[in-house]
Design an enzyme around this catalytic site. Sequence first.
Site, PDB file in Angstrom:
ATOM      1  N   SER A  64      -6.202  -8.966  -6.863  1.00 49.45           N
ATOM      2  CA  SER A  64      -5.973  -8.308  -8.157  1.00 49.45           C
ATOM      3  C   SER A  64      -6.895  -7.134  -8.446  1.00 49.45           C
ATOM      4  CB  SER A  64      -6.096  -9.324  -9.288  1.00 49.45           C
ATOM      5  OG  SER A  64      -4.981 -10.178  -9.261  1.00 49.45           O
ATOM      6  N   LYS A  67      -5.160  -3.946  -8.853  1.00 46.71           N
ATOM      7  CA  LYS A  67      -4.459  -3.615 -10.098  1.00 46.71           C
ATOM      8  C   LYS A  67      -5.143  -2.492 -10.875  1.00 46.71           C
ATOM      9  CE  LYS A  67      -2.789  -8.402 -10.487  1.00 46.71           C
ATOM     10  NZ  LYS A  67      -2.947  -9.686 -11.212  1.00 46.71           N
ATOM     11  N   TYR A 191       4.138  -5.040  -4.555  1.00 47.73           N
ATOM     12  CA  TYR A 191       3.048  -5.745  -5.248  1.00 47.73           C
ATOM     13  C   TYR A 191       2.278  -6.652  -4.275  1.00 47.73           C
ATOM     14  CZ  TYR A 191       0.799  -9.257  -8.200  1.00 47.73           C
ATOM     15  OH  TYR A 191      -0.120 -10.123  -8.746  1.00 47.73           O
ATOM     16  N   TYR A 243      -8.903 -12.070 -17.015  1.00 52.36           N
ATOM     17  CA  TYR A 243      -7.911 -12.995 -17.607  1.00 52.36           C
ATOM     18  C   TYR A 243      -8.530 -13.793 -18.747  1.00 52.36           C
ATOM     19  CZ  TYR A 243      -6.653 -11.763 -12.895  1.00 52.36           C
ATOM     20  OH  TYR A 243      -6.442 -11.065 -11.746  1.00 52.36           O
ATOM     21  N   VAL A 261      -8.373 -12.960  -6.649  1.00 46.35           N
ATOM     22  CA  VAL A 261      -8.486 -14.332  -6.127  1.00 46.35           C
ATOM     23  C   VAL A 261      -9.002 -14.393  -4.691  1.00 46.35           C
ATOM     24  CG1 VAL A 261      -6.843 -15.504  -7.660  1.00 46.35           C
ATOM     25  CG2 VAL A 261      -6.030 -14.483  -5.532  1.00 46.35           C
TER      26      VAL A 261
HETATM   27  N1  GLN Z   1      -1.650 -11.611  -5.420  1.00 46.32           N
HETATM   28  C1  GLN Z   1      -2.191 -12.550  -6.349  1.00 46.32           C
HETATM   29  C2  GLN Z   1      -1.077 -13.176  -7.166  1.00 46.32           C
HETATM   30  O1  GLN Z   1      -0.177 -12.486  -7.504  1.00 46.32           O
HETATM   31  C3  GLN Z   1      -3.165 -11.845  -7.244  1.00 46.32           C
HETATM   32  C4  GLN Z   1      -3.785 -12.768  -8.270  1.00 46.32           C
HETATM   33  C5  GLN Z   1      -5.225 -12.504  -8.520  1.00 46.32           C
HETATM   34  O2  GLN Z   1      -5.957 -11.931  -7.720  1.00 46.32           O
HETATM   35  N2  GLN Z   1      -5.697 -12.999  -9.657  1.00 46.32           N
HETATM   36  O3  GLN Z   1      -1.082 -14.342  -7.474  1.00 46.32           O
END
Ligand code: GLN
Length: 309
Positions: A64, A67, A191, A243, A261
């Site tokens: 993420s 993003k 994505y 988050y 993650v």
């Molecule tokens: N690719 C992961 C997902 O879509 C990204 C989530 C994350 O890093 N929090 O679940």
Amino acid sequence: MPDLDRVVKEIAEEMADRQDRGEVATYIPELARVDPKAFGIVVIDADGQVAAGGDSDTPFSIQSISKVFTLTLALGMVGDRLWRRVGREPSGSPFNSIVQLERERGIPRNPFINAGAIAVTDVILSGHQPREALGEILRFMQFLAQDPTITIDEAVAASELRTGFRNIALANYMKSFGVIDNPVDFTLGVYFHHCAIGMSCRQLATASRFLAHSGRHPLTGHSVVSPERAKRINAVMLTCGHYDGSGEFAYRVGLPGKSGVGGGIIAVAPERASIAVWSPGLDASGNSHLGRIALEMLTKRLGWSIFGV
Ligand code: GLN
């Protein structure tokens, strides 16, 4: 002021000894193969001095963290019109939550939860083939990190494609409200692949420098975004970058930051430094457990929180 290099090396040593490491993500099976004891940290100050500790050059799955860069690209493409497609309020919900989408007619709360990032990816994809959109994202990362060797870990992307049922549900749900323009498979393909980019702490800290220096990337000499836009991206990172752990991160670390993650976190000390840390074990919100602790130590010892001391 304590010596930056010494502080960074001390933190890396302290982290190597800790037993509380959190849990490595296993919902994307390929991510579970990582060494749970890995720890890396890189800080790059305004003069370009690099302070590094631990596994600072080992690539990991940025997940993420990507993003932040897709948000930057999408804002560059469509400007503030992007905010018609995605909100900018903290969600207080887990990164993969669907609950708020129904109440808000398919408009995700912010660009950093999965639904929001999928909507942002859809904007980047419009008018392109998936391969071109992905190439654009990857080249942007390579340019910002000044490193053409950065690649996508295909095994991670394939692993998430096979198991990403939640994201598939989120994308279809948004599509039912008309929030996704492209075929859902195409948007998700891009994505999953941008989440699967592999980068080291050094590459991530380098790529993030424009956010620490009012939009200007000192190494490339380019203005990547305007000072205004850098400020806005940092604001969204501060409020939404972790988050339902964003409040805790602001409270403890006091810097805009974005987690993934894969266990990475980038953080921005405005006008001072860009920072990247990596420790694969996660806390209950899916944010790197030791990564957050290391950043808390760093800002405390250097007095770098944006809120003072
Ligand atoms: N690719 C992961 C997902 O879509 C990204 C989530 C994350 O890093 N929090 O679940």
